[in-house]
Design a protein around this motif. Structure first.
Motif, PDB file in Angstrom:
ATOM      1  N   GLY A 304     -51.165 -13.382 -70.890  1.00  0.00           N
ATOM      2  CA  GLY A 304     -50.656 -12.290 -70.086  1.00  0.00           C
ATOM      3  C   GLY A 304     -49.143 -12.149 -70.204  1.00  0.00           C
ATOM      4  N   GLU A 305     -48.556 -11.482 -69.228  1.00  0.00           N
ATOM      5  CA  GLU A 305     -47.113 -11.261 -69.196  1.00  0.00           C
ATOM      6  C   GLU A 305     -46.570 -11.668 -67.830  1.00  0.00           C
ATOM      7  OE1 GLU A 305     -44.680 -10.110 -71.384  1.00  0.00           O
ATOM      8  OE2 GLU A 305     -46.231 -10.544 -72.880  1.00  0.00           O
ATOM      9  N   PRO A 306     -45.349 -12.170 -67.775  1.00  0.00           N
ATOM     10  CA  PRO A 306     -44.754 -12.535 -66.483  1.00  0.00           C
ATOM     11  C   PRO A 306     -44.519 -11.316 -65.610  1.00  0.00           C
ATOM     12  CG  PRO A 306     -43.537 -13.498 -68.334  1.00  0.00           C
ATOM     13  CD  PRO A 306     -44.464 -12.480 -68.906  1.00  0.00           C
ATOM     14  N   ALA A 307     -44.672 -11.521 -64.320  1.00  0.00           N
ATOM     15  CA  ALA A 307     -44.352 -10.464 -63.368  1.00  0.00           C
ATOM     16  C   ALA A 307     -42.850 -10.472 -63.100  1.00  0.00           C
ATOM     17  CB  ALA A 307     -45.110 -10.680 -62.065  1.00  0.00           C
ATOM     18  N   PRO A 308     -42.275  -9.337 -62.706  1.00  0.00           N
ATOM     19  CA  PRO A 308     -40.850  -9.322 -62.352  1.00  0.00           C
ATOM     20  C   PRO A 308     -40.574 -10.240 -61.162  1.00  0.00           C
ATOM     21  CG  PRO A 308     -41.691  -7.092 -62.635  1.00  0.00           C
ATOM     22  CD  PRO A 308     -42.879  -7.996 -62.625  1.00  0.00           C
ATOM     23  N   TYR A 309     -39.443 -10.871 -61.205  1.00  0.00           N
ATOM     24  CA  TYR A 309     -39.006 -11.719 -60.097  1.00  0.00           C
ATOM     25  C   TYR A 309     -38.633 -10.853 -58.908  1.00  0.00           C
ATOM     26  CZ  TYR A 309     -35.298 -14.071 -57.420  1.00  0.00           C
ATOM     27  OH  TYR A 309     -34.491 -14.551 -56.429  1.00  0.00           O
ATOM     28  N   GLU A 310     -39.094 -11.247 -57.731  1.00  0.00           N
ATOM     29  CA  GLU A 310     -38.775 -10.515 -56.504  1.00  0.00           C
ATOM     30  C   GLU A 310     -37.790 -11.330 -55.674  1.00  0.00           C
ATOM     31  OE1 GLU A 310     -42.212  -9.325 -54.367  1.00  0.00           O
ATOM     32  OE2 GLU A 310     -43.174  -8.391 -56.099  1.00  0.00           O
ATOM     33  N   PRO A 311     -36.527 -10.907 -55.600  1.00  0.00           N
ATOM     34  CA  PRO A 311     -35.526 -11.689 -54.864  1.00  0.00           C
ATOM     35  C   PRO A 311     -35.860 -11.788 -53.381  1.00  0.00           C
ATOM     36  CG  PRO A 311     -34.499  -9.997 -56.234  1.00  0.00           C
ATOM     37  CD  PRO A 311     -35.972  -9.712 -56.215  1.00  0.00           C
ATOM     38  N   LEU A 312     -35.479 -12.898 -52.798  1.00  0.00           N
ATOM     39  CA  LEU A 312     -35.593 -13.058 -51.358  1.00  0.00           C
ATOM     40  C   LEU A 312     -34.501 -12.244 -50.671  1.00  0.00           C
ATOM     41  CD1 LEU A 312     -36.092 -16.930 -51.132  1.00  0.00           C
ATOM     42  CD2 LEU A 312     -37.840 -15.186 -50.759  1.00  0.00           C
ATOM     43  N   PRO A 313     -34.744 -11.783 -49.452  1.00  0.00           N
ATOM     44  CA  PRO A 313     -33.654 -11.133 -48.710  1.00  0.00           C
ATOM     45  C   PRO A 313     -32.512 -12.124 -48.507  1.00  0.00           C
ATOM     46  CG  PRO A 313     -35.778 -10.814 -47.610  1.00  0.00           C
ATOM     47  CD  PRO A 313     -36.000 -11.837 -48.682  1.00  0.00           C
ATOM     48  N   PRO A 314     -31.275 -11.647 -48.487  1.00  0.00           N
ATOM     49  CA  PRO A 314     -30.151 -12.573 -48.306  1.00  0.00           C
ATOM     50  C   PRO A 314     -30.235 -13.288 -46.969  1.00  0.00           C
ATOM     51  CG  PRO A 314     -29.439 -10.292 -48.063  1.00  0.00           C
ATOM     52  CD  PRO A 314     -30.840 -10.246 -48.589  1.00  0.00           C
ATOM     53  N   GLY A 315     -30.000 -14.569 -46.982  1.00  0.00           N
ATOM     54  CA  GLY A 315     -30.037 -15.363 -45.760  1.00  0.00           C
ATOM     55  C   GLY A 315     -29.120 -16.551 -45.880  1.00  0.00           C
ATOM     56  N   ILE A 316     -28.838 -17.191 -44.767  1.00  0.00           N
ATOM     57  CA  ILE A 316     -27.934 -18.333 -44.768  1.00  0.00           C
ATOM     58  C   ILE A 316     -28.297 -19.271 -43.631  1.00  0.00           C
ATOM     59  CG2 ILE A 316     -26.243 -17.091 -43.343  1.00  0.00           C
ATOM     60  CD1 ILE A 316     -24.045 -18.637 -44.833  1.00  0.00           C
ATOM     61  N   VAL A 317     -28.253 -20.564 -43.916  1.00  0.00           N
ATOM     62  CA  VAL A 317     -28.367 -21.608 -42.902  1.00  0.00           C
ATOM     63  C   VAL A 317     -27.067 -22.394 -42.970  1.00  0.00           C
ATOM     64  CG1 VAL A 317     -29.654 -23.612 -42.082  1.00  0.00           C
ATOM     65  CG2 VAL A 317     -30.868 -21.720 -43.193  1.00  0.00           C
ATOM     66  N   LEU A 318     -26.242 -22.285 -41.941  1.00  0.00           N
ATOM     67  CA  LEU A 318     -24.902 -22.864 -41.967  1.00  0.00           C
ATOM     68  C   LEU A 318     -24.730 -23.874 -40.834  1.00  0.00           C
ATOM     69  CD1 LEU A 318     -22.025 -22.869 -43.171  1.00  0.00           C
ATOM     70  CD2 LEU A 318     -21.448 -21.093 -41.508  1.00  0.00           C
ATOM     71  N   PRO A 319     -24.971 -25.163 -41.112  1.00  0.00           N
ATOM     72  CA  PRO A 319     -24.696 -26.168 -40.086  1.00  0.00           C
ATOM     73  C   PRO A 319     -23.200 -26.403 -39.948  1.00  0.00           C
ATOM     74  CG  PRO A 319     -25.450 -27.227 -42.098  1.00  0.00           C
ATOM     75  CD  PRO A 319     -25.518 -25.744 -42.341  1.00  0.00           C
ATOM     76  N   LEU A 320     -22.786 -26.665 -38.724  1.00  0.00           N
ATOM     77  CA  LEU A 320     -21.402 -27.057 -38.442  1.00  0.00           C
ATOM     78  C   LEU A 320     -21.461 -28.409 -37.753  1.00  0.00           C
ATOM     79  CD1 LEU A 320     -20.001 -23.624 -37.178  1.00  0.00           C
ATOM     80  CD2 LEU A 320     -19.661 -24.667 -39.439  1.00  0.00           C
ATOM     81  N   GLY A 321     -21.761 -29.442 -38.543  1.00  0.00           N
ATOM     82  CA  GLY A 321     -22.040 -30.754 -37.985  1.00  0.00           C
ATOM     83  C   GLY A 321     -23.512 -30.884 -37.659  1.00  0.00           C
ATOM     84  N   PRO A 322     -23.964 -32.072 -37.270  1.00  0.00           N
ATOM     85  CA  PRO A 322     -25.398 -32.306 -37.036  1.00  0.00           C
ATOM     86  C   PRO A 322     -26.026 -31.429 -35.963  1.00  0.00           C
ATOM     87  CG  PRO A 322     -24.207 -34.378 -37.199  1.00  0.00           C
ATOM     88  CD  PRO A 322     -23.173 -33.311 -37.138  1.00  0.00           C
ATOM     89  N   GLY A 323     -25.234 -30.993 -34.977  1.00  0.00           N
ATOM     90  CA  GLY A 323     -25.826 -30.228 -33.876  1.00  0.00           C
ATOM     91  C   GLY A 323     -25.331 -28.822 -33.732  1.00  0.00           C
ATOM     92  N   GLY A 324     -24.491 -28.346 -34.654  1.00  0.00           N
ATOM     93  CA  GLY A 324     -23.918 -27.015 -34.525  1.00  0.00           C
ATOM     94  C   GLY A 324     -24.310 -26.112 -35.665  1.00  0.00           C
ATOM     95  N   GLY A 325     -23.787 -24.884 -35.635  1.00  0.00           N
ATOM     96  CA  GLY A 325     -24.026 -23.945 -36.717  1.00  0.00           C
ATOM     97  C   GLY A 325     -24.817 -22.730 -36.296  1.00  0.00           C
TER      98      GLY A 325
END
Length: 360
Positions: A304-325
């Motif tokens: 067969g043929e590869p399907a086009p890649y579908e990007p994930l929506p932009p997102g971010i997980v930003l910790p600011l130390g173990p308990g923040g962010g």
């Protein structure tokens, strides 16, 4: 006979692609490091020595059928890989997952884990003695490092400088940035935005030495240590010869078609930070690329043929130390510090990668 797939690079995308294809192909993972490095937790390892050994994970349990070859790719062509040793690995398919460099401590240049651990511990000792820290870059790495430092040493002054007018470039709502700025202010992190240094400090980054830096706006900043928190360089010198050079940009990035194949090369894929895709260079996106490419390789093996890649929506997980962010994605909206800590801040996702790599 099963097809042979050479996966070049054992980072987040490489280990995922290799694991996904292990059951259906003869996989050869080419990687010069002696262990996988969980760079997501590298900044935690800088401030807390108890984390240092946790972020270097052996490759031994990753593959059941395939093998891991500890060597660098000196040259790659559509039919295989030439190693630094001179050995050639012939392959029906090639997956380029060589990533990009980034300044220490977010990433390590060392291929020997013992050397990387020693460097991390030495930098920790220097940082622990500092009364003031200068960070260049108000992106995710700079802000996460600022949060880690203030969580470990609340009395240490941390100043973040960036020529951009605001923190965290990207498609994030003002509500998210406002919450991150609020937490940084609460931690005592000073943001100096909209101006750059007139020159980088004369001392080496990550080494303790009193320094004074001037900004273009006329501000003078004193610190005892500084870190560069911006600047990537894709690893793709192996593509200079062998027929792949047409896909390589001057900065080293590799162009890919919608199905993540190099244009004009039906059996060569590229994933993760080495690509020129207009996405954040994250472990999450590299893993998504890897799964799409594994499905594409299997499709080709079945006619067969590869399907086009579908990007994930932009997102971010930003910790600011173990308990923040804070975190954000279009699906979930903004998530608070407690939820961010559950996702990443407390555990840094170490157990997930231990399981993926088959580490007991």
């Amino acid at each position: 006979m099963p097809s042979t797939v050479a996966v070049v690079g054992g980072g987040y995308g490489g280990i995922t692609a290799a694991r996904e294809l292990d059951a259906s192909a003869d996989v050869v993972l080419v990687e010069p490091r002696d262990t996988f490095v969980h760079h997501v937790a590298a900044l935690r390892g800088l401030v807390d020595p108890a984390w240092v050994d946790r972020i270097f994970l052996p490759y031994d349990g990753l593959l059941e059928r395939g093998r891991v070859v500890r060597d660098r790719a000196a040259a790659v062509d559509p039919r295989g890989v030439v190693l630094g040793s001179g050995e050639r690995i012939d392959a029906d398919f090639v997956v380029l997952a060589t990533g990009a460099s980034y300044p220490f401590p977010a990433k390590f240049a060392e291929h020997d884990s013992a050397e990387a651990k020693a460097r991390l511990r030495a930098a920790h000792a220097e940082l622990a003695a500092a009364r003031g820290v200068l960070l260049l870059g108000a992106g995710p790495v700079g802000l996460e490092l600022a949060g880690e430092i203030k969580a470990a040493w609340p009395g240490t002054a941390v100043t973040v400088v960036d020529p951009a007018p605001d923190i965290l470039a990207g498609p994030f709502p003002e509500e998210f940035r406002k919450e991150v700025r609020r937490q940084l202010e609460e931690l005592g992190v000073e943001l100096v935005l909209g101006t750059a240094l007139t020159a980088e400090p004369a001392t080496a980054p990550g080494r303790a030495a009193p320094l004074t830096a001037a900004t273009e706006s006329g501000r003078t900043i004193s610190a005892d240590i500084w870190f560069r928190c911006h600047g990537t360089a894709p690893h793709s010198d192996y593509a200079l010869d062998g027929g792949l050079a047409s896909a390589r940009r001057p900065n080293g990035g590799l162009d890919v078609a919608p199905d993540l194949r190099l244009p004009g090369h039906e059996t060569v894929f590229a994933i993760g930070d080495v690509t020129t895709l207009p996405e954040a260079k994250t472990a999450r996106n590299a893993t998504t690329h890897a799964k799409a490419v594994a499905a594409g390789v299997r499709a080709l093996m079945e006619g067969g043929e590869p399907a086009p890649y579908e990007p994930l929506p932009p997102g971010i997980v930003l910790p600011l130390g173990p308990g923040g962010g804070a975190s954000y994605s279009p699906e979930t909206g903004m998530l608070d510090a407690a939820t961010t800590a559950q996702i990443k801040g407390e555990t840094m996702m170490v157990e997930h990668y231990r399981e993926l790599l088959g580490v007991a």
